[in-house]
Enzyme design. Sequence first.
Site, PDB file in Angstrom:
ATOM      1  N   HIS A  59       0.800  -1.227   0.000  1.00 14.86           N
ATOM      2  CA  HIS A  59       0.000   0.000   0.000  1.00 14.86           C
ATOM      3  C   HIS A  59       0.838   1.283   0.000  1.00 14.86           C
ATOM      4  O   HIS A  59       0.259   2.379  -0.035  1.00 14.86           O
ATOM      5  CB  HIS A  59      -0.923   0.001   1.225  1.00 14.86           C
ATOM      6  CG  HIS A  59      -0.160   0.119   2.503  1.00 14.86           C
ATOM      7  ND1 HIS A  59       0.496  -0.956   3.068  1.00 14.86           N
ATOM      8  CD2 HIS A  59       0.103   1.179   3.287  1.00 14.86           C
ATOM      9  CE1 HIS A  59       1.109  -0.555   4.163  1.00 14.86           C
ATOM     10  NE2 HIS A  59       0.886   0.746   4.316  1.00 14.86           N
ATOM     11  N   HIS A  74       1.747   6.909  -0.865  1.00 16.62           N
ATOM     12  CA  HIS A  74       0.868   6.077  -0.039  1.00 16.62           C
ATOM     13  C   HIS A  74      -0.417   5.817  -0.822  1.00 16.62           C
ATOM     14  O   HIS A  74      -1.210   6.726  -1.038  1.00 16.62           O
ATOM     15  CB  HIS A  74       0.557   6.780   1.283  1.00 16.62           C
ATOM     16  CG  HIS A  74       0.066   5.855   2.337  1.00 16.62           C
ATOM     17  ND1 HIS A  74      -1.209   5.351   2.350  1.00 16.62           N
ATOM     18  CD2 HIS A  74       0.702   5.313   3.400  1.00 16.62           C
ATOM     19  CE1 HIS A  74      -1.350   4.559   3.394  1.00 16.62           C
ATOM     20  NE2 HIS A  74      -0.201   4.511   4.049  1.00 16.62           N
TER      21      HIS A  74
END
Length: 150
Positions: A59, A74
């Site tokens: 992620h 992110h």
Amino acid sequence: MTSVRTPFAGPVVALADVPDPVFAEQLVGAGVAVDPSALEGTVTAVAPVDGTIIKLHPHAFALQGAAGTDVLVHVGIDTVKLAGQGFELLAAEGDTVHAGDPVVRFSPAAIIAAGYSPICPVVVLGSAPDSVPQGAVGTTVLDGEALFEA
């Protein structure tokens, strides 16, 4: 100055509009976010700068920039809770990459279906709040375009 490019195409939003206080309050650094919500199928997040991948999770990834600018990408908010499901790593920690090299593939629709925001903060690690130009905010960037200079 380093040109920090978008990890993928999409609308650019201010970090203040990211639904996570760590990013909204610029606690890890200044930057902007790119929203892949409208993108269909899988999306490939690419390196925004030349450098070395110093942290890689499904992620999120952090690059030690070759020109001295360290950048965090992110993918989504709270997507760590997906434990890698729906993400495909295309690089490895320690890899040297060039801006535009693929790092992670993901599905914005799968993130949304799981109840999370797919918005993607792109921040200069350790930078002072409001230290990154915000000229791209409110625009839609294409693959490879610059988000800001840092």
